[in-house]
Design a protein around this motif. Structure first.
Motif, short mmCIF file in Angstrom:
data_model
loop_
_atom_site.label_atom_id
_atom_site.label_comp_id
_atom_site.label_asym_id
_atom_site.label_seq_id
_atom_site.Cartn_x
_atom_site.Cartn_y
_atom_site.Cartn_z
N LEU A 117 8.07 2.48 5.06
CA LEU A 117 8.90 1.33 4.70
C LEU A 117 8.86 0.27 5.79
N CYS A 118 8.86 0.69 7.03
CA CYS A 118 8.81 -0.27 8.13
C CYS A 118 7.51 -1.06 8.13
N GLU A 119 6.41 -0.41 7.78
CA GLU A 119 5.12 -1.08 7.80
C GLU A 119 4.88 -1.95 6.58
N GLU A 120 5.28 -1.47 5.41
CA GLU A 120 4.95 -2.16 4.16
C GLU A 120 6.11 -2.96 3.57
N PHE B 124 18.14 -2.46 7.39
CA PHE B 124 18.40 -1.17 6.76
C PHE B 124 17.52 -0.06 7.36
N VAL B 125 16.29 -0.39 7.70
CA VAL B 125 15.36 0.63 8.18
C VAL B 125 15.56 0.93 9.66
N THR B 126 15.82 -0.08 10.46
CA THR B 126 15.81 0.10 11.92
C THR B 126 17.17 -0.02 12.59
N LYS C 123 0.85 -1.19 0.00
CA LYS C 123 0.00 0.00 0.00
C LYS C 123 0.89 1.25 0.00
N VAL C 124 1.54 1.44 -1.13
CA VAL C 124 2.48 2.54 -1.30
C VAL C 124 2.13 3.26 -2.58
N TYR D 284 7.95 -8.83 8.93
CA TYR D 284 7.75 -10.23 8.55
C TYR D 284 6.29 -10.53 8.23
N GLY D 285 5.38 -9.69 8.70
CA GLY D 285 3.97 -9.91 8.42
C GLY D 285 3.57 -9.65 6.98
N VAL D 286 4.45 -8.99 6.21
CA VAL D 286 4.14 -8.70 4.79
C VAL D 286 5.08 -9.49 3.88
N PHE D 287 5.52 -10.66 4.33
CA PHE D 287 6.48 -11.45 3.55
C PHE D 287 5.90 -11.88 2.20
#
Length: 953
Positions: free
Chosen positions: A299-302, A737-739, A206-207, A306-309
């Motif tokens: 980016l962290c959400e989408e 990379f994000v966190t 959802k981007v 691991y929930g959006v694998f």
């Protein structure tokens, strides 16, 4: 100060110089003006600057951060407690004006502690370097009043004129006002695409950047003279944060500091400890309450969850945030993972075919049939006794799961799969280049590395001292010859060390097998082979993981002593050395089992010995393919689980925890009142792990690609395990990379560089290796030879007996016969062993038989035919699939035509305006000539006034 002429600075009067407000500057003996305390009356200054994302005025965005260590005096701490120091940006229009507060000494007398010489030297270097940055047009602001004791931060902002200047120098393609329609499919293809979009909608992120676009802005290299072409309605967002940090980093690299020995930009200052870190800021927090929406949070959400694998990656947003180079890595990883899906499906089908036909496999049925009563020769001298072939029934049945006719088809399929994958990636890469406006991008030569400049300077000084010559020098092969020799010797030594370790594991296997064979229990003797194989593979895995880390450090050291000229040369040489050493380290044990084990054993009565005491290893009656499968699966899965996943999660967290403990220990008591204060963005990012490059990420995937393609004939399930690992790997790398990492500097790139050539080389090598595995390691060729040359009824009945030779036990050498010849309950006269040799009753007993040469000829013929056939099919796939998709080539051509039209229209407009100006000038002149004579005295003035009208082209 050395500045490249190409990047000459603007005059001082044309730029506003926003200099530093130094907080807690009392550590070097200066006091701030009292007027700086006025800003402390604001209610929450940190909220105005969005907690470090902006300067203290809340208007200028922080584009880059420089971090340095400083020592604080006790007197300074007392002053700091008496006055709250707040930033105030001071403008200066003189290049030689000292920084605010640097010209007034504190009257402390003898109470001022003596400063360390090295600290003074670093401070002077920082002052000069920051002054040079100001001359280059950057605006700086310093902050030493932080929660991290002894750490100072310099915030850097690039104003609009600097951004425009550098964008023109870097030839950055920016979107213009012109928009055009992207060619859309029609008819049946349009319906198919719409159906596919509806089906895949749940797995799309959802981007906004990921949604299909129907229009695109025309892009053109930025030019200050053609600013009217670009959409500058919102100048704050015209250059995004990625582009701004890239521009600032280019200035930091080329700005020099003459006080630093052999200095060349920020890289050498970091290496010399003048600054401890340099990095751009993340956009904000990615978790917590009341967090403002930003790209990092999205980016962290989408992406980094691991929930959006199961979802596609938002590659365009990744590129927007991290740059093209990192975006290409994740795009390549995504394409590779998608291509593993069909390979995994075919591999599972091949494995299931082996499971379904295991009960119909005649050779394994003959080996398991106890009625055959085949007595085998001992596996070791003295302690080992004779054994029944039926005891190896389980091994023979398991071998069929991976050694069956479908394996040959799978090897051909994987060779074509590798070629298709490379072509698919090239097409995907071209689509990304078009979307990211990189079609005309050509990498320019980088600035020379600081180490290279230092070596050149040393050489020129020596030459000037000897010959009084001052010509520009460069490093030749003679200068690098000692480094080349060291590289050659070092790599040969490391490869030899790997071979020595594999040889040591071989000795372990032989000695352990002999020791376990002494076991009196039948169960212990029957599990000797499995126990020895499993423990040896685990030892190999541990050694591979340890040597991987060691070889990575050695490869970097060997590259550093070569002193490559540019960062690109350094990276390519480092990649080549690291890949060579890690390739040898990972695949040497597998190569031994595949091509050397059981080849140089000898025969009963004339075995080959190591150190005159250890007999060479033999393959199991079912062949070495099963053992190769065990070796490959354990090493592959172990590396993926331990090295690729646990290390990537554990090591960054451990380093972050160690840094936290160090910073906590460094805090002094007088900073306790700051604990309630929220950390600034640059403080939070400083505690993150520095970005170390993409080489480790690519390397682990390339090694995995080798496991998937090189020995896939022995392990059809390798693509499946690689797919499962990569699904986790993508999200793991994204989360890191994000966190976990500081935001890396965005680097422009149009391809994945040298990694593509390595992938192609592995793909070509895989064809050759799989041909040899099928022909020499498996029993596929001996079965074909027996079926078409020796079988009496056209079936595989009698194949096992055909592959076994006979040995008369009376021909054993003295001291090598079994100690217990009646262990099976009867006396053995003839025992069997796997080889093609003449029987003991022949005239040329124990010589190699004609069957051996027939099988060898068939094996070599198969290698030649298989290799050339598959190579031809791969080249055909490469030829038939165009590198550039047709629609992309049309769009690129359309962009060129539109750009020509834009400039033609602009030139026509200029010509029309010029003609209009001439007509107006002519009419004005005629009107002035028709004036009355009484105005003749002011004729000249009137004429001049007639011509003084504004002109805007």
């Amino acid at each position: 100060m050395r500045v490249n002429k190409k990047y000459s600075c603007l005059p001082a009067e044309e730029k506003g110089i926003h200099i530093i407000n130094i907080r807690a500057i009392e550590d070097i003996g200066y006091d701030q003006h009292e007027s700086t305390l006025l800003n402390s009356l604001s209610k929450n200054p940190d909220a105005d600057c969005k907690y470090g994302l902006y300067f203290r005025d809340g208007k200028r965005k922080v584009d880059y951060i420089l971090v340095y260590h400083y020592k604080k005096s006790s007197t300074g701490k007392a002053l700091a407690r008496r006055a709250q120091q707040n930033d105030a940006s001071v403008r200066s229009t003189k290049q030689d004006q000292p920084l605010p507060g640097k010209g007034v000494q504190l009257e402390m007398g003898d109470s001022e502690p003596h400063m360390d010489y090295h600290e003074d030297d670093k401070r002077f270097r920082r002052e000069e370097y920051e002054g040079n940055l100001v001359e280059a047009g950057l605006e700086l602001e310093r902050d030493e009043d932080t929660k991290i004791h002894g750490i100072g931060f310099v915030k850097i902002h690039a104003p609009w004129n600097v951004l425009c200047r550098e964008a023109e120098f870097l030839k950055l393609k920016m979107p213009t006002k012109k928009m055009y329609q992207i060619n859309q499919t029609h008819g049946l293809l349009k319906k198919i695409n719409s159906v596919i979009q509806k089906i895949t909608e749940p797995i799309q992120p959802k981007v906004a950047e990921h949604k299909p676009q129907t229009v695109k802005r025309l892009s053109y290299p930025f030019s200050r003279e053609k600013q009217h072409l670009f959409d500058l309605s919102d100048k704050d967002s015209f250059f995004d944060s990625k582009t701004r940090s890239t521009i600032v980093y280019e200035i930091l690299k080329r700005t020099t500091c003459t006080k630093a020995k052999y200095s060349m930009g920020i890289t050498s200052l970091l290496a010399n400890g003048v600054y401890s870190a340099a990095y751009p800021l993340h956009d904000g927090d990615y978790e917590g309450e009341n967090v403002e929406p930003n790209d990092r949070k999205l980016l962290c959400e989408e992406w980094a969850s691991y929930g959006v694998f199961y979802k596609y990656q938002p590659i365009d947003l990744v590129r927007k945030y991290f740059g093209e180079k990192i975006g290409l890595y994740f795009a390549w990883l995504g394409v590779y993972t998608q291509m593993l899906i069909p390979a995994s499906i075919v591999g599972i089908i091949v494995f299931l075919y082996g499971c379904a036909t295991v009960d119909e496999n005649i050779p394994s049925m003959e080996m398991c049939d106890q009625r055959n009563n085949i007595t085998m020769c001992p596996l070791c001298d003295k302690t080992c006794s004779y054994w029944k072939m039926s005891s190896a029934c389980a091994t023979a049945r398991a071998s069929h799961l991976f050694d069956n006719p479908a394996t040959v088809f799978f090897s051909v399929f994987m060779a074509l799969w590798a070629a298709t994958f490379m072509e698919h990636w090239k097409r995907k890469q071209m689509r990304l280049n078009y979307r990211w406006d990189l079609t005309g991008f050509e990498e320019e030569e980088d600035h020379p590395r600081a180490e290279y400049e230092a070596k050149v300077l040393e050489k020129s000084l020596r030459k000037e001292h000897k010959h009084k010559e001052t010509d520009k020098e460069k490093l030749t092969w003679k200068d690098r010859f000692p480094a080349y020799l060291t590289n050659f010797v070092g790599i040969i030594f490391m490869v030899g060390l790997t071979f020595a370790i594999v040889f040591g594991v071989i000795i372990y296997r032989i000695s352990t097998a002999a020791a376990l064979a002494i076991s009196s229990t039948p169960s212990g003797r029957s599990s000797v082979r499995v126990t020895v194989t499993a423990t040896a593979v685990i030892i190999n895995l541990v050694v591979i993981i340890i040597l991987d880390e060691v070889y990575g450090c050695i490869a970097r050291w060997l590259t550093q002593i070569e002193v490559p000229k540019t960062d690109k040369n350094f990276e390519e040489r480092l990649i080549f050395k690291a890949f060579l050493l890690k390739f040898v380290n990972a695949y040497t044990p597998i190569f031994y089992v595949a091509f050397f084990k059981g080849r140089f054993v000898g025969r009963p009565g004339d075995y080959v010995y190591i150190f005159h005491s250890f007999r060479m290893e033999e393959c199991a009656p079912g062949g070495c393919l099963m053992e190769l499968c065990i070796q490959l699966s354990i090493i592959m899965l172990g590396k993926q689980l331990i090295q690729n996943n646990l290390f990537e999660i554990g090591i960054p967290k451990m380093k972050k925890f160690i840094r936290y403990l160090k910073l906590k220990r460094r805090r002094s008591l007088d900073h306790e009142e700051q604990h309630m204060k929220k950390k600034q963005r640059y403080e939070v990012d400083y505690n993150l792990e520095p970005f170390a490059g993409l080489t480790p990420e690519y390397m682990e995937m390339i090694i995995q690609f080798g496991f998937v393609t090189l020995f896939v004939a022995s392990f059809p399930l390798a693509p499946l395990f690689a797919l499962l690992n990569n699904i986790i790997e993508i999200r793991l790398d994204a989360k890191k990379f994000v966190t976990e990492l500081r935001r890396p500097v965005a680097v422009r790139a149009k391809d994945i560089g040298i990694w593509y050539n390595i992938l192609r080389g592995i793909g070509k090598l895989a064809v050759i290796i799989n041909a040899f595995v099928i022909s020499f390691t498996s029993d596929f060729i001996p079965r074909l030879v027996y079926l078409y040359m020796y079988s009496e009824n056209g079936t595989m009945h009698g194949f096992v007996n055909h592959t076994l030779s006979s040995f008369n036990v009376s021909d054993f050498q003295a001291g090598t016969a079994p100690n217990d010849p009646l262990d099976l309950g009867y006396e053995v006269q003839i025992c069997r062993y796997k080889d093609y040799r003449e029987p003991p009753w022949s005239e040329n007993k124990y010589d190699i038989s004609k069957d051996f040469w027939a099988v060898l000829a068939a094996r070599l013929a198969f290698v030649i035919v298989f290799q050339n056939l598959v190579m031809f099919m791969s080249e055909f796939v490469d030829w038939i699939i165009p590198d550039i998709p047709k629609d992309i080539s049309q769009q690129i051509h359309k962009e060129k035509v539109l750009m020509v039209e834009v400039f033609m229209r602009e030139e026509q407009g200029k010509l029309q305006m010029l003609e209009t100006w001439k007509d107006k000038d002519k009419r004005k002149g005629e009107n002035c000539n028709n004036h009355s004579p009484r105005l003749s005295r002011s004729r000249s003035g009137s004429l001049s006034s007639c011509h003084s009208y504004p002109l805007d082209v």
